[in-house]
Design a protein around this motif. Sequence first.
Motif, PDB file in Angstrom:
ATOM      1  N   GLU A 108      16.651 -20.627  20.848  1.00  9.71           N
ATOM      2  CA  GLU A 108      16.390 -20.427  22.342  1.00  9.71           C
ATOM      3  C   GLU A 108      16.297 -19.216  23.047  1.00  9.71           C
ATOM      4  O   GLU A 108      15.081 -18.950  23.639  1.00  9.71           O
ATOM      5  CB  GLU A 108      17.640 -20.937  23.150  1.00  9.71           C
ATOM      6  N   VAL A 130      12.549 -26.357  24.367  1.00  8.13           N
ATOM      7  CA  VAL A 130      13.773 -25.782  25.152  1.00  8.13           C
ATOM      8  C   VAL A 130      13.552 -26.430  26.396  1.00  8.13           C
ATOM      9  O   VAL A 130      12.508 -26.086  27.251  1.00  8.13           O
ATOM     10  CB  VAL A 130      14.031 -24.275  25.061  1.00  8.13           C
ATOM     11  N   PRO A 137      17.870 -22.274  30.383  1.00 10.31           N
ATOM     12  CA  PRO A 137      18.151 -23.465  29.561  1.00 10.31           C
ATOM     13  C   PRO A 137      19.231 -24.161  30.079  1.00 10.31           C
ATOM     14  O   PRO A 137      20.341 -23.760  30.647  1.00 10.31           O
ATOM     15  CB  PRO A 137      18.584 -23.018  28.241  1.00 10.31           C
TER      16      PRO A 137
END
Length: 103
Positions: free
Chosen positions: A79, A92, A100
């Motif tokens: 991420e 993502v 996120p």
Amino acid sequence: MLQKILRKLGSFYVASGLGLLLWMTFFDANDLPTQIRNWWTLHELDGEAQYYRERIKTVKTEQREVLGNDRLREKFAREKYWMKKPGEDVFVIVDEHNEPLEK
């Protein structure tokens, strides 16, 4: 006679004091404009130091979360740094603040 001497001495001290004040305000190495510039630089550097203190806290928190768990370490790398395995695509999903959805 004594009054003339005192008057001359008084004007000498006033002129000397004004000359010293003028010298210290504009011509000395620590003059007033330099002091103002130094104060402003100090103010800016204090702001930067505060930013870096907060950033260090954030990084230390992330470090504590990630170091103890292999699964979280892999998730963090994917991420945060967009790492992936060869031949794999990583997506993502982020919210409107570019954060996120999964924490």
